[in-house]
Every structure is written in C-alpha cells, then in structure tokens.
Scaffold this motif. Sequence first.
Motif, PDB file in Angstrom:
ATOM      1  N   HIS A 170       0.997  -1.391  -0.113  1.00 17.20           N
ATOM      2  CA  HIS A 170      -0.074   0.126   0.174  1.00 17.20           C
ATOM      3  C   HIS A 170       0.728   1.108   0.049  1.00 17.20           C
ATOM      4  O   HIS A 170       0.730   2.245  -0.769  1.00 17.20           O
ATOM      5  CB  HIS A 170      -0.986  -0.117   1.128  1.00 17.20           C
ATOM      6  N   ALA A 171       2.029   1.287   0.872  1.00 25.33           N
ATOM      7  CA  ALA A 171       2.748   2.290   0.697  1.00 25.33           C
ATOM      8  C   ALA A 171       3.511   2.638  -0.232  1.00 25.33           C
ATOM      9  O   ALA A 171       3.566   3.930  -0.880  1.00 25.33           O
ATOM     10  CB  ALA A 171       3.502   2.351   2.037  1.00 25.33           C
ATOM     11  N   MET A 172       3.994   1.600  -1.106  1.00 30.92           N
ATOM     12  CA  MET A 172       4.571   1.551  -2.239  1.00 30.92           C
ATOM     13  C   MET A 172       3.484   2.302  -3.550  1.00 30.92           C
ATOM     14  O   MET A 172       4.105   3.007  -4.400  1.00 30.92           O
ATOM     15  CB  MET A 172       5.214   0.268  -2.859  1.00 30.92           C
ATOM     16  N   ALA A 173       2.366   1.741  -3.406  1.00 29.93           N
ATOM     17  CA  ALA A 173       1.471   2.253  -4.502  1.00 29.93           C
ATOM     18  C   ALA A 173       1.181   3.661  -4.390  1.00 29.93           C
ATOM     19  O   ALA A 173       0.921   4.295  -5.350  1.00 29.93           O
ATOM     20  CB  ALA A 173       0.076   1.419  -4.392  1.00 29.93           C
ATOM     21  N   GLU A 174       0.907   4.056  -3.007  1.00 31.44           N
ATOM     22  CA  GLU A 174       0.637   5.321  -2.885  1.00 31.44           C
ATOM     23  C   GLU A 174       1.758   6.503  -3.236  1.00 31.44           C
ATOM     24  O   GLU A 174       1.567   7.571  -3.534  1.00 31.44           O
ATOM     25  CB  GLU A 174       0.056   5.732  -1.353  1.00 31.44           C
ATOM     26  N   GLN A 175       3.037   5.906  -2.785  1.00 30.66           N
ATOM     27  CA  GLN A 175       4.210   6.709  -3.199  1.00 30.66           C
ATOM     28  C   GLN A 175       4.356   6.713  -4.699  1.00 30.66           C
ATOM     29  O   GLN A 175       4.701   7.939  -5.427  1.00 30.66           O
ATOM     30  CB  GLN A 175       5.632   5.906  -2.662  1.00 30.66           C
TER      31      GLN A 175
END
Length: 347
Positions: A170-175
């Motif tokens: 999730h953090a990677m995708a939002e980044q």
Amino acid sequence: MLEVPATASLRVYVSEWENGKRKISARFAAILRPLLGLTDGELRGGATADPPQVGGYDELLIRIDSSRSVGLDMVKTFMDQTELFRTMDRQMGAAGLVDQMTGHLARLEDALTFAILPDSRRPVAQALAGAATLAAWQALDAGAVERAWRNYDLGKRAAQEAEEPMYLAHAMAEQAYVLNEAGRPETAVALVREARRVGGGRMSPRLQAWLYAAEAELCAKAGAGYADDCRRALDQAASILPPGQDARDPDMLSIFLNSGHLTRWRGNALALLGDDDAVGSLYEALDSLDATFIRAESGLRSDLAQAHLARGEYDQAQEHLRKARLLASRTGSVRQRRRIDQLTQSL
C-alpha cells in the motif's frame, strides 16, 4: 486574543518573510501552519530544534524499560488515534492536522526506537506504517512533496520491520502518486506494479483490487500508449473486488473500495483517456458517493468537468468546477485546487 496587524502591514510582513528579511514569529507560525498545511520547520525555512540528547546509560535504560509498557493496549490506542485522524482528514482535509500528525508520528517512532525484541517491535512498527502512510498522503494533498516522499519511505521501512506485506504494498502504491505528480507517470506505473508483485498472494482481495485500480489510473495519466493497460487493469480490479456494498477492508483499514468507488475510479481513468463512456460512470459514482467523503467529491466533480470538456460541454464542465472549488476550499487541498486551476484554463 491575537492582535492582527493592518492589511498594509501584513503585506510588508509577507514580503519580508518571502525574501528572508524577517523571521516568522511563533504567534504567526501558529496561525499559518494549519492554514498552509506545513510543519514548523517547513514554514520557517529551517530544521526544527534537535530533540534533547540521551544523557547516559541510566537515562537510556529508563527509556528502554518504559518501552516495555507499550503493549497491545497501547498499540491499539495508537491505531485508534490514526483512525481518528483518517476520519478528520476525510471530512475536513489535512491542512489543520499537520501538528497533530507530526506529534503522532514522533511518539510512534520514539516507541519503536526504544523497543528491543521483535515481538514488541512488530506491533509498534505496524502502527507506525499505517500512520506514516496516512501522513504522507496528507502531505501530498497539502503540496508538501518532500515530506510526503519521506513519510512514505518511513511507512515502507516500518512495514518491512513489521513483516506486513499489505502495508508495504500500500505504501509503495501510494508513493507512486508522488512520482506521477512530479511528472514521471511511467515510473509511477512501474512502482505500483512492483507493489503488486511484493504483496503477491498475501494481500486481501480488496487491496488487490485497489492496486489494480490505482494502476489503471496511473496508466491513464501516462498517456494513450497505456490505454489498453488501463482498461485491462480496470477489468482485473472488477473481477477481484468482493461483492456487496461494504467498502472498508478489515485487514487494511486505510482501504475503502466497493463497486461504487470502483465505478468512480473507472470514470476517472476513462475521462483521462477522453472516452465518452466516462460521463455515465462518473454520474453513477456521484449518486452513490458517501456524503462524508468531501475531498473525494471534489475529485469526482473535477473528473466530471474533465469528461464534459472532452465532449465540448463547457457549461456543465464549468458548473462542476465551481462546486469542486468550493469543496477543495473546505478541505484546504492544494492538490485538488491545482487540478481545478488547470482544468479551468481549458474552458
């Protein structure tokens, strides 16, 4: 009660602040931080004061011993605070939450720093991963791009320590959205695809659908060369998404996605591609939108304006932009206002 100088004096102050001739005082900083969505260090143009240094082994051991009290009940309290900030952000915007989120992250980082064994560190790291990712999205919405990038990296590191692939994906995708905002949509597509690979089969179906929908949006923003990839990703999201009107993912509380949300996402992507089918999807999404999702409605109105502009329907586009601007002003979203300004120039 704070005495505010006359307008003419304020103009002089602003000019001197911008040119570095006058330092922003504490009383003005307290007003400007929530209005601009900035931390104290970002507002005053320098790093905030360093925290007090640990004064010796006795003090260190006190901090370590205190960290033992951060049990599951305390971790739940941290996560409940994050949930409160998420609700406030959704309804009122991120600009007024900067100080609270900064303090919240600092407390979580401190708790993790002095926890020793993995069994005590992992729950705190998971709480930090969720809070850091929320803080990053809020920073991106406020236009604080570097803070957003750093908080996403903090969220990824915490997710890795917590051994939580869902939080990491999730953090990677939002980044990836930061990369897109910076003008690197192709790299953003590559990152969200890597997020799907990292999460693999250890993700909930709702998060998998969310990742495909995010990929579709970023493909649409990458241009016509990614149009087929965009449509394939939308179809994948629809095929994976669990049925029913429940939107919240119990395994990933930051994810809200049901068929209504996905319809909006499809309309957004198709509008970016200039597809005539976008308008119908977007109006369907508007009819089913939760009234508490203020920022989401602003984005949806902007999507509708873009779809109408592609069809040469300027009156409808102008009306949706007017409503989108009012909603963006309520939440203080710099990101939304920037998009509205860009669309307005096309009228």
